[in-house]
Scaffold this active site. Sequence first.
Site, PDB file in Angstrom:
ATOM      1  N   TYR A 192      -1.911  -0.259  10.440  1.00 56.90           N
ATOM      2  CA  TYR A 192      -1.904  -0.513   9.001  1.00 56.90           C
ATOM      3  C   TYR A 192      -0.644   0.063   8.355  1.00 56.90           C
ATOM      4  CZ  TYR A 192      -3.656  -0.871   4.213  1.00 56.90           C
ATOM      5  OH  TYR A 192      -3.809  -1.181   2.878  1.00 56.90           O
ATOM      6  N   SER A 223       0.859  -1.188   0.000  1.00 57.68           N
ATOM      7  CA  SER A 223       0.000   0.000   0.000  1.00 57.68           C
ATOM      8  C   SER A 223       0.891   1.232   0.000  1.00 57.68           C
ATOM      9  CB  SER A 223      -0.898   0.026   1.247  1.00 57.68           C
ATOM     10  OG  SER A 223      -1.550   1.286   1.379  1.00 57.68           O
TER      11      SER A 223
END
Length: 255
Positions: A156, A143
């Site tokens: 995250y 990501s």
Amino acid sequence: MGKLNGKVALVTGATKGIGKAIAELMAAEGATVALNGRDAVAGEMIVKNILGQGQKAVFLKADLSSPEANHNLIASVIENLGGLDILIPNAGVLGLGSVTDVSIETWRRTLDINLNSVFYLLRAAIPHLKADGKSGSVVVTGSIAAHKGFPNHAAYCASKGALEALVKQAAVDYAPEIRINMVNPGPTDTELYKNSAVAFSNPETVLDKVPDTLPMKRIANPGEIAKAVLFLASDDSSWTTGSVLTVDGGASAAG
């Protein structure tokens, strides 16, 4: 001729979103695909659709939060499909919360799924990926959160940043037999992306404004990310390892 004819591929987190698109594209390109996920109903439906196209796929249910589950998943792929050529660690969770707000349980599970499971999968899969002198390929779904901070995404962002470091380190250790690369998507039309809105102060409107912040003026569809994964998984990228391919509509360039 498909780019992946004769290959066996494992895609984790394959029952929806980017993982589903990857699995379907790999099958369309000739691979026999093992789809992994926790939703057996969705997984079996995707397999049914792939088989209906005359392609090859199986579904293997597993929650990848433990070393044993990852080891058993690789063993099941070898048992059911006879080998492994391509590994796509794609499973991921959000684990929302700031450093002082996120629960320890959520922190641990986020790192278990997003980071530790990739380590466990690599540990179990690498001997098979380079068995009999063949050349294997690993493409990890990361990501842009590896490099960009987002409100209330502590676990995250940390997991994706560490994951990129793991990919680069493992690529050095296991070349030239195995190529290990990473795709870092930006905003993509997935359930995970939509669920991330609650981390912001304006969850009702924040996602509506995202396209205007991107040079491409729209978010991605999962198939666009899958095409980047296919490039790195196939021989088209035969001299590429330890690389991170950012596919984010210009989000990183725009700052």
